[in-house]
Write a protein that holds these residues in place. Structure first.
Motif, PDB file in Angstrom:
ATOM      1  N   PRO A 163     118.898  16.304  39.658  1.00 16.41           N
ATOM      2  CA  PRO A 163     118.005  15.316  40.323  1.00 16.41           C
ATOM      3  C   PRO A 163     117.410  15.593  41.911  1.00 16.41           C
ATOM      4  CG  PRO A 163     119.286  14.047  38.999  1.00 16.41           C
ATOM      5  CD  PRO A 163     120.162  15.439  39.286  1.00 16.41           C
ATOM      6  N   LEU A 164     118.397  15.673  42.531  1.00 16.89           N
ATOM      7  CA  LEU A 164     118.114  16.126  44.106  1.00 16.89           C
ATOM      8  C   LEU A 164     117.437  17.498  44.218  1.00 16.89           C
ATOM      9  CD1 LEU A 164     121.624  14.988  45.556  1.00 16.89           C
ATOM     10  CD2 LEU A 164     119.406  13.848  45.537  1.00 16.89           C
ATOM     11  N   PHE A 165     117.995  18.374  43.381  1.00 15.85           N
ATOM     12  CA  PHE A 165     117.433  19.684  43.482  1.00 15.85           C
ATOM     13  C   PHE A 165     115.843  19.729  42.873  1.00 15.85           C
ATOM     14  CE2 PHE A 165     116.153  23.848  41.778  1.00 15.85           C
ATOM     15  CZ  PHE A 165     116.039  24.623  42.664  1.00 15.85           C
ATOM     16  N   THR A 166     115.671  18.993  41.853  1.00 16.83           N
ATOM     17  CA  THR A 166     114.384  18.625  41.275  1.00 16.83           C
ATOM     18  C   THR A 166     113.388  18.357  42.348  1.00 16.83           C
ATOM     19  OG1 THR A 166     115.216  18.598  39.174  1.00 16.83           O
ATOM     20  CG2 THR A 166     112.820  17.603  39.481  1.00 16.83           C
ATOM     21  N   ALA A 167     113.781  17.249  43.181  1.00 14.63           N
ATOM     22  CA  ALA A 167     112.937  16.543  44.003  1.00 14.63           C
ATOM     23  C   ALA A 167     112.623  17.541  45.276  1.00 14.63           C
ATOM     24  CB  ALA A 167     113.741  15.422  44.815  1.00 14.63           C
ATOM     25  N   PHE A 168     113.582  18.547  45.552  1.00 18.93           N
ATOM     26  CA  PHE A 168     113.411  19.666  46.434  1.00 18.93           C
ATOM     27  C   PHE A 168     112.462  20.506  46.131  1.00 18.93           C
ATOM     28  CE2 PHE A 168     114.637  23.968  47.711  1.00 18.93           C
ATOM     29  CZ  PHE A 168     114.573  24.068  49.182  1.00 18.93           C
ATOM     30  N   ARG A 169     112.401  21.031  44.840  1.00 17.24           N
ATOM     31  CA  ARG A 169     111.603  22.037  44.449  1.00 17.24           C
ATOM     32  C   ARG A 169     110.285  21.434  44.157  1.00 17.24           C
ATOM     33  NH1 ARG A 169     110.871  23.382  38.759  1.00 17.24           N
ATOM     34  NH2 ARG A 169     111.872  21.907  37.359  1.00 17.24           N
ATOM     35  N   SER A 170     110.174  20.278  44.227  1.00 18.82           N
ATOM     36  CA  SER A 170     108.793  19.704  44.027  1.00 18.82           C
ATOM     37  C   SER A 170     107.834  19.765  45.106  1.00 18.82           C
ATOM     38  CB  SER A 170     108.580  18.307  43.357  1.00 18.82           C
ATOM     39  OG  SER A 170     109.456  18.102  42.175  1.00 18.82           O
ATOM     40  N   VAL A 171     108.487  19.921  46.267  1.00 16.39           N
ATOM     41  CA  VAL A 171     107.797  20.025  47.507  1.00 16.39           C
ATOM     42  C   VAL A 171     107.338  21.406  47.661  1.00 16.39           C
ATOM     43  CG1 VAL A 171     107.815  19.684  50.019  1.00 16.39           C
ATOM     44  CG2 VAL A 171     109.325  18.276  48.232  1.00 16.39           C
ATOM     45  N   ILE A 178     124.686  28.206  37.823  1.00 18.10           N
ATOM     46  CA  ILE A 178     125.839  28.560  37.065  1.00 18.10           C
ATOM     47  C   ILE A 178     126.590  27.336  37.294  1.00 18.10           C
ATOM     48  CG2 ILE A 178     127.989  29.487  36.945  1.00 18.10           C
ATOM     49  CD1 ILE A 178     126.473  32.389  37.867  1.00 18.10           C
ATOM     50  N   ALA A 179     126.901  26.890  38.329  1.00 12.09           N
ATOM     51  CA  ALA A 179     127.832  25.704  38.470  1.00 12.09           C
ATOM     52  C   ALA A 179     126.996  24.281  37.905  1.00 12.09           C
ATOM     53  CB  ALA A 179     127.888  25.338  40.020  1.00 12.09           C
ATOM     54  N   THR A 180     125.725  24.427  37.999  1.00  7.30           N
ATOM     55  CA  THR A 180     125.077  23.252  37.437  1.00  7.30           C
ATOM     56  C   THR A 180     124.833  23.162  35.796  1.00  7.30           C
ATOM     57  OG1 THR A 180     123.072  23.693  38.166  1.00  7.30           O
ATOM     58  CG2 THR A 180     123.972  22.154  39.461  1.00  7.30           C
ATOM     59  N   GLY A 181     124.463  24.328  35.327  1.00 11.00           N
ATOM     60  CA  GLY A 181     124.385  24.749  34.065  1.00 11.00           C
ATOM     61  C   GLY A 181     125.598  24.461  33.190  1.00 11.00           C
ATOM     62  N   TRP A 182     126.804  24.847  33.951  1.00  8.95           N
ATOM     63  CA  TRP A 182     127.960  24.939  33.091  1.00  8.95           C
ATOM     64  C   TRP A 182     128.983  23.604  33.183  1.00  8.95           C
ATOM     65  CZ3 TRP A 182     130.113  27.980  29.701  1.00  8.95           C
ATOM     66  CH2 TRP A 182     131.354  27.989  29.509  1.00  8.95           C
ATOM     67  N   ASN A 183     128.713  22.777  34.418  1.00  9.23           N
ATOM     68  CA  ASN A 183     129.381  21.723  34.427  1.00  9.23           C
ATOM     69  C   ASN A 183     128.464  20.374  34.325  1.00  9.23           C
ATOM     70  OD1 ASN A 183     130.655  19.249  36.076  1.00  9.23           O
ATOM     71  ND2 ASN A 183     132.167  20.879  36.315  1.00  9.23           N
ATOM     72  N   LEU A 217     128.445  18.103  37.576  1.00  9.40           N
ATOM     73  CA  LEU A 217     127.704  18.562  38.751  1.00  9.40           C
ATOM     74  C   LEU A 217     126.096  18.606  38.202  1.00  9.40           C
ATOM     75  CD1 LEU A 217     129.654  21.610  39.948  1.00  9.40           C
ATOM     76  CD2 LEU A 217     129.273  19.585  41.099  1.00  9.40           C
ATOM     77  N   ASP A 218     125.784  18.827  37.053  1.00  9.22           N
ATOM     78  CA  ASP A 218     124.280  18.857  36.590  1.00  9.22           C
ATOM     79  C   ASP A 218     123.819  17.188  36.787  1.00  9.22           C
ATOM     80  OD1 ASP A 218     121.889  19.634  35.470  1.00  9.22           O
ATOM     81  OD2 ASP A 218     122.531  19.239  33.297  1.00  9.22           O
ATOM     82  N   ALA A 219     124.319  16.492  36.421  1.00  9.26           N
ATOM     83  CA  ALA A 219     124.072  14.956  36.676  1.00  9.26           C
ATOM     84  C   ALA A 219     123.806  14.446  38.035  1.00  9.26           C
ATOM     85  CB  ALA A 219     125.045  14.090  35.826  1.00  9.26           C
ATOM     86  N   LEU A 220     124.908  15.095  38.805  1.00 10.87           N
ATOM     87  CA  LEU A 220     124.878  14.703  40.370  1.00 10.87           C
ATOM     88  C   LEU A 220     123.768  15.542  41.066  1.00 10.87           C
ATOM     89  CD1 LEU A 220     126.226  13.277  42.443  1.00 10.87           C
ATOM     90  CD2 LEU A 220     127.804  15.232  42.982  1.00 10.87           C
ATOM     91  N   LEU A 221     123.868  16.610  40.927  1.00 16.66           N
ATOM     92  CA  LEU A 221     122.880  17.465  41.844  1.00 16.66           C
ATOM     93  C   LEU A 221     121.681  18.067  41.571  1.00 16.66           C
ATOM     94  CD1 LEU A 221     125.714  20.121  43.156  1.00 16.66           C
ATOM     95  CD2 LEU A 221     125.048  17.931  44.096  1.00 16.66           C
TER      96      LEU A 221
END
Length: 269
Positions: free
Chosen positions: A110-118, A96-101, A104-108
Motif C-alpha cells: 500500500p505504501l509503494f502504491t501511494a508512492f508510484r501514484s505520484v 521479489i520480497a513483497t510478491g513472495w511474502n 510484507l506484501d500487506a505491509l509495504l
C-alpha cells in the motif's frame, strides 16, 4: 536430385517474412517523405533535412558547453545507467520480497502504491529544495521514474508463479530457499524483464525532463538551449537522437532478454 517444393503454408510464411523485412523501411521512407513535405512549403517553420544535417555538422565543429551531440547523449545515458542500476537492484529485490511474502506484501505494497501514484516530475520541487540542481537530483529523479515499473512487474511475476511448480518442488523435498531461488524466481523472469524494458524507456524519458529543468549537459539541455535561441534545427536534431537512443535501448534490452530467457523467443515464434 529432387528439389523440395514448398507447401502453401511455407510459401505464405516466406512471403510474410519478406513483407516484415520491407515494412520497417517503408515506414521510415514515408516518415522521411512527410518530413520533406512539411518543411518544403513557403515560410515553413519546420527544419528541413538539409538544415538539420547542417546543424549536426555545426555542433560537431563547435561543441555546446564543450560537448558534441554525442557527448550530450553520453551524459544523458550516464545518468540513466546509474539510476537504472539502483532501480533494478532495489526494485527487483523489493518486488521479489513483497510478491513472495504475504506479510510484507500487506505491509509495504500500500505504501509503494501511494508512492508510484505520484508522477516523477511532481517530486522536482522537493528534490530541488533538498539537493539543489546538481547531478545527484537528476539521477534521483530518474530513479523515481524507473523503479515503479520494475517493482510492479516483479511483484506480479512472483505472485502468479504456477502453484503446480511449487507443489512439485515440495514433493521433491525442496527447502523454502530452493523453492524461491530455483523455482519461483526463474518462473518470474519473463515478468521481470518486462519491467526492465518498461523501466528503461521510462528512465530515458524522465532524464530528458530532468535535464530540461536545469543542467549544462544532456540531450534535454540541448532542446531547451535550442528553444531559448529559436534554433529549431538543434531541437529537431536532439529529438532525432532521442528517438535513436530510445530504439537502441529497446533493442539491447530485448536481446538481453532473449539471451537470458531463450524460451521467450521460442514461445513468440
Amino acid at each position: 536430385m529432387k528439389t523440395h517444393e514448398l507447401s502453401p503454408m511455407e510459401r505464405r510464411e516466406q512471403t510474410l517474412g519478406r513483407i516484415y523485412v520491407v515494412l520497417p523501411f517503408l515506414s521510415l521512407g514515408l516518415l522521411f517523405a512527410l518530413w520533406l513535405y512539411v518543411s518544403s512549403g513557403e515560410g515553413a517553420r519546420f527544419p528541413s533535412p538539409m538544415a538539420t544535417l547542417e546543424r549536426f555538422h555545426q555542433i560537431m565543429e563547435r561543441p555546446i558547453k564543450g560537448l558534441t551531440i554525442f557527448g550530450h547523449v553520453l551524459a544523458s545515458l550516464q545518468r540513466v545507467i546509474i539510476a537504472l542500476a539502483f532501480a533494478w537492484g532495489l526494485g527487483i529485490a523489493f518486488g521479489i520480497a513483497t510478491g513472495w511474502n504475504r506479510r510484507l506484501d500487506a505491509l509495504l505494497t500500500p505504501l509503494f502504491t501511494a508512492f508510484r501514484s505520484v508522477p516523477p516530475l511532481a517530486w522536482i520541487p522537493l528534490i530541488t529544495i533538498w539537493f539543489g540542481l546538481g547531478e545527484f537530483p537528476k539521477v534521483l529523479l530518474v530513479f523515481i521514474g524507473a523503479i515503479p515499473a520494475i517493482v510492479v512487474n516483479t511483484h506480479a511475476g512472483m505472485r502468479y508463479v504456477q502453484k503446480t511448480y511449487l507443489d512439485v518442488g515440495t514433493m521433491f523435498n525442496a527447502t523454502p530457499r530452493q523453492r524461491l531461488f530455483k523455482i519461483a524466481i526463474p518462473s518470474a523472469l519473463d515478468a521481470i524483464f518486462a519491467g526492465v524494458r518498461t523501466s528503461t524507456s521510462a528512465a530515458w524519458m524522465v532524464v530528458l525532463a530532468a535535464e530540461m529543468l536545469g543542467g549544462k549537459s544532456g540531450v534535454g539541455f540541448l532542446i531547451i538551449r535550442g528553444m531559448d535561441s529559436l534554433d529549431m534545427p538543434l531541437v529537431l536534431l536532439s529529438m532525432i537522437f532521442i528517438g535513436l537512443v530510445g530504439a537502441l535501448l529497446a533493442v539491447l534490452t530485448q536481446l538481453t532478454e532473449r539471451i537470458l530467457c531463450p524460451w521467450t523467443k521460442k514461445r513468440s515464434n
